[in-house]
Motif scaffolding. Structure first.
Motif, mmCIF file in Angstrom:
data_model
loop_
_atom_site.group_PDB
_atom_site.id
_atom_site.type_symbol
_atom_site.label_atom_id
_atom_site.label_comp_id
_atom_site.label_asym_id
_atom_site.label_seq_id
_atom_site.Cartn_x
_atom_site.Cartn_y
_atom_site.Cartn_z
ATOM 1 N N TYR A 158 0.829 -1.210 0.000
ATOM 2 C CA TYR A 158 0.000 0.000 0.000
ATOM 3 C C TYR A 158 0.866 1.264 0.000
ATOM 4 N N LEU A 159 1.919 1.247 0.838
ATOM 5 C CA LEU A 159 2.821 2.411 0.906
ATOM 6 C C LEU A 159 3.572 2.589 -0.419
ATOM 7 N N ALA A 160 4.035 1.476 -0.990
ATOM 8 C CA ALA A 160 4.729 1.542 -2.285
ATOM 9 C C ALA A 160 3.789 2.059 -3.370
ATOM 10 N N HIS A 161 2.528 1.608 -3.312
ATOM 11 C CA HIS A 161 1.504 2.051 -4.270
ATOM 12 C C HIS A 161 1.294 3.567 -4.172
ATOM 13 N N LEU A 162 1.150 4.078 -2.935
ATOM 14 C CA LEU A 162 0.968 5.525 -2.735
ATOM 15 C C LEU A 162 2.171 6.299 -3.253
ATOM 16 N N PHE A 163 3.359 5.817 -2.942
ATOM 17 C CA PHE A 163 4.600 6.481 -3.344
ATOM 18 C C PHE A 163 4.697 6.574 -4.870
ATOM 19 N N VAL A 164 4.418 5.445 -5.563
ATOM 20 C CA VAL A 164 4.518 5.409 -7.030
ATOM 21 C C VAL A 164 3.512 6.373 -7.655
ATOM 22 N N PHE A 165 2.269 6.359 -7.162
ATOM 23 C CA PHE A 165 1.232 7.197 -7.776
ATOM 24 C C PHE A 165 1.385 8.684 -7.427
ATOM 25 N N MET A 166 2.136 8.977 -6.357
ATOM 26 C CA MET A 166 2.433 10.384 -6.044
ATOM 27 C C MET A 166 3.449 10.959 -7.031
ATOM 28 N N ILE A 167 4.365 10.123 -7.502
ATOM 29 C CA ILE A 167 5.459 10.598 -8.358
ATOM 30 C C ILE A 167 5.157 10.414 -9.849
ATOM 31 N N PHE A 168 4.542 9.267 -10.200
ATOM 32 C CA PHE A 168 4.348 8.927 -11.616
ATOM 33 C C PHE A 168 2.869 8.951 -12.007
ATOM 34 N N ASP A 169 2.633 9.212 -13.282
ATOM 35 C CA ASP A 169 1.293 9.134 -13.850
ATOM 36 C C ASP A 169 1.244 7.884 -14.730
ATOM 37 N N LEU A 170 0.675 6.817 -14.186
ATOM 38 C CA LEU A 170 0.719 5.521 -14.873
ATOM 39 C C LEU A 170 -0.482 5.364 -15.806
ATOM 40 N N ASN A 171 -0.369 5.920 -16.982
ATOM 41 C CA ASN A 171 -1.462 5.830 -17.950
ATOM 42 C C ASN A 171 -1.308 4.633 -18.897
ATOM 43 N N GLY A 172 -0.117 4.446 -19.419
ATOM 44 C CA GLY A 172 0.102 3.397 -20.425
ATOM 45 C C GLY A 172 0.211 2.011 -19.821
ATOM 46 N N ARG A 173 -0.037 0.987 -20.665
ATOM 47 C CA ARG A 173 0.041 -0.406 -20.209
ATOM 48 C C ARG A 173 1.473 -0.796 -19.858
ATOM 49 N N THR A 174 2.445 -0.263 -20.567
ATOM 50 C CA THR A 174 3.847 -0.595 -20.292
ATOM 51 C C THR A 174 4.246 -0.143 -18.894
ATOM 52 N N LEU A 175 3.851 1.081 -18.534
ATOM 53 C CA LEU A 175 4.164 1.607 -17.196
ATOM 54 C C LEU A 175 3.447 0.799 -16.115
ATOM 55 N N LEU A 176 2.195 0.408 -16.389
ATOM 56 C CA LEU A 176 1.454 -0.415 -15.430
ATOM 57 C C LEU A 176 2.095 -1.793 -15.263
ATOM 58 N N PHE A 177 2.628 -2.320 -16.350
ATOM 59 C CA PHE A 177 3.313 -3.617 -16.300
ATOM 60 C C PHE A 177 4.572 -3.522 -15.434
ATOM 61 N N ILE A 178 5.350 -2.455 -15.641
ATOM 62 C CA ILE A 178 6.566 -2.239 -14.827
ATOM 63 C C ILE A 178 6.184 -2.046 -13.355
ATOM 64 N N TYR A 179 5.130 -1.242 -13.127
ATOM 65 C CA TYR A 179 4.627 -1.014 -11.766
ATOM 66 C C TYR A 179 4.255 -2.342 -11.095
ATOM 67 N N THR A 180 3.571 -3.218 -11.844
ATOM 68 C CA THR A 180 3.159 -4.525 -11.315
ATOM 69 C C THR A 180 4.368 -5.376 -10.946
ATOM 70 N N LEU A 181 5.371 -5.400 -11.825
ATOM 71 C CA LEU A 181 6.582 -6.188 -11.561
ATOM 72 C C LEU A 181 7.339 -5.665 -10.341
ATOM 73 N N VAL A 182 7.474 -4.337 -10.255
ATOM 74 C CA VAL A 182 8.204 -3.726 -9.130
ATOM 75 C C VAL A 182 7.500 -4.028 -7.818
ATOM 76 N N LEU A 183 6.163 -3.819 -7.790
ATOM 77 C CA LEU A 183 5.421 -4.065 -6.548
ATOM 78 C C LEU A 183 5.389 -5.546 -6.182
ATOM 79 N N THR A 184 5.385 -6.406 -7.186
ATOM 80 C CA THR A 184 5.452 -7.855 -6.911
ATOM 81 C C THR A 184 6.773 -8.189 -6.218
#
Length: 528
Positions: free
Chosen positions: A461-487
């Motif tokens: 949850y904290l990592a999720h808040l941190f990522v969305f405060m800094i980045f705007d994850l609109n594209g599927r590629t960014l969401l894929f990277i976000y998913t891998l990092v949080l995993t």
């Protein structure tokens, strides 16, 4: 130097388990690009045909080869050479009769099956799918002979070759559909992929057997052996034990769309809803495979003979296998539920169905532990009982679908799957209590598990808040990277917390890589 037979068996079982793991990862992974290329509509068509192809694949990989290997190993132990007229001809004849009957029934009754599914356009795809059963005898007999001689490598390699050819042709068909071809061709393409994959596997096995010529004879045995009961009873029982998730998909293929139609939903909408619901299948398969893979490395050592000779040691192995499965499947389920909106968009292009797909992820817990317990029970000789539990689960899933889907739509199907897998899990626990007392399961480190899962959720949850405060994850590629990092973040936090809260014993740590470094993370008193 002669090989120790039990050591050779364990090595062979490990090779087969590893090949199965690789094949299942391929099988789960290709469905994401398939859905991306053909959309939910094309994915729905594929998933309607897949249970039939899956049954053929399971028969040719596990059911019939296991039954044939049982016969071959008994003949080898009696120092008998395999006779072409007294072994190969009758065994192949029975397999061909079974495959031919299934093919004839399926081919003739495809219009009726398609009408049950609520989609007449599936007739050609269903007919193509049943052709696969004509190839099953060819690969089954060779795999069975190799396994009976304790040669697991040919089966393992042929399994991977079969999957690569199958997946390659399915993806090529998906490209054809994407470029304006008839979307229903995806069902026919999946069947052709399975046929060519099986033929490729047979060619490889035939080449191997011709290169390493076994001891064969053309002499007829004076005393004829009956293979019918062993092949069909033992083969089908073994097959059923590998069909937990497949049986649920079969029930959904037969009942999901018809129940939605009864509820007043249009056929086009019902097809799309089924395609969206099926997005959960590759994730469930992947989660289940990962959760039960470590346990399967321990399972081959579990046998009735060892249970009699070393009961406490075997019980300890069983509890460790279940513990490892529990740790992985709970983490995978919780992580997927938390990350599902991002996973859905990154992998499947949009966030449709996130609510009921989150519920469906609970199946990973029940199926992972059920598969581990079922493998243990098979090793101890409870093959019939575990097969009956699968049949019971299939009946529960069917009744629950009939009751829930028309009222709650896809949510009903997800709840039905969860109820059915819970039924199978409880049944396996009841059967296993004759060997491992129920109180042993209460001694599992449940407190450590709860604390580690809670810590992982807070970290995510904290990592999720941190990522969305800094980045705007609109594209599927960014969401894929976000998913891998949080995993990765979640898995690291979870594993460290499991170590720190004493979830693992020192003996279990010693079986893991980097054991000296991991031992430093154990609580005081355990790391000495």
């Amino acid at each position: 130097m002669t090989k120790h037979p039990s050591r050779s068996f364990l090595k062979g079982a490990f090779i087969l388990s590893l090949a199965g793991l690789i094949s299942k990862i391929i099988s789960a992974g290709y469905r994401v690009p398939l859905q991306n290329l053909t959309g939910d509509y094309g994915f729905y068509i594929y998933q309607q045909v897949y249970p039939i192809l899956g049954i053929a694949l399971t028969l040719s990989l596990y059911g019939f080869p296991a039954a044939i290997s049982k016969v071959v190993s008994e003949l080898v132990s009696r120092q008998k050479h395999l006779s072409v007229p007294s072994f190969f001809f009758p065994v192949f004849g029975w397999l061909m009769a079974a495959g031919g009957l299934i093919f004839l029934f399926g081919y003739i009754q495809s219009p009726w099956i398609a009408s049950i599914m609520g989609d007449e356009k599936l007739i050609a795809s269903l007919r193509a799918a049943f052709v696969v059963f004509l190839i099953v005898p060819f690969v089954s007999i060779l795999r069975g002979v190799f396994q009976g001689n304790n040669e697991m490598a040919p089966t393992a390699f042929s399994q991977i070759i079969e999957q690569v050819f199958r997946v390659g042709i399915i993806i090529c068909t998906a490209f054809f559909v994407m470029n304006g071809g008839d979307v229903y061709r995806i069902g026919i393409g999946a069947s052709i992929g399975s046929i060519i994959g099986a033929i490729a596997a047979f060619i490889f096995l035939f080449y191997w057997i011709s290169k390493n010529k076994p001891s064969l004879t053309w002499e007829k045995w004076q005393k004829q052996i009956s293979y019918k009961k062993t092949i069909f009873v033992h083969g089908i029982l073994i097959c059923l034990n590998y069909m937990l998730l497949l049986s649920f998909q079969l029930v959904d293929a037969l009942t999901f769309v018809p129940n939605l139609l009864e509820a007043g939903i249009t056929l086009d909408r019902a097809r799309l809803m089924k395609g969206i619901f099926d997005r959960g299948q590759p994730l469930i398969q992947l989660g289940t495979v990962l959760a039960s893979s470590i346990a399967l490395a321990i399972i081959p050592s579990v046998s009735r003979r060892r249970m009699v000779q070393e009961p406490e040691k075997v019980r300890k192995s069983i509890v460790s296998a279940v513990k490892m499965t529990v740790f992985i499947c709970f983490a995978a389920t919780v992580g997927l539920i938390f990350l599902f909106p991002a996973i859905n968009q990154a992998f499947f292009q949009d966030a449709q169905g996130t609510g009921y797909l989150r519920i469906l992820m609970l199946v990973i817990i029940g199926s992972s532990i059920s598969i581990t317990l079922s493998s243990v029970l098979q090793g101890l000789g409870y093959v019939k009982q575990t097969a009956w539990m699968i049949i019971g689960g299939l009946v529960v899933k069917f009744i629950a679908n009939e009751m829930l889907v028309s009222n709650f739509q896809a949510f009903g199907a997800a709840i039905a799957s969860t109820i059915a897998v819970a039924f199978v899990l409880l049944g396996n626990i009841v059967i296993l209590r004759q060997e491992v007392p129920v109180h042993k399961w209460f001694r599992l480190p449940w407190k450590s598990l709860f604390l580690s899962l809670s810590g992982m959720m807070v970290g995510l949850y904290l990592a999720h808040l941190f990522v969305f405060m800094i980045f705007d994850l609109n594209g599927r590629t960014l969401l894929f990277i976000y998913t891998l990092v949080l995993t990765g973040v979640g898995a690291t936090i979870y594993f460290i917390l499991l170590l720190r809260t004493g979830a693992f014993t020192k003996e279990e740590i010693q079986t893991l890589p980097a054991q000296k470094w991991l031992a430093k993370l154990l609580p005081k008193g355990m790391n000495q």
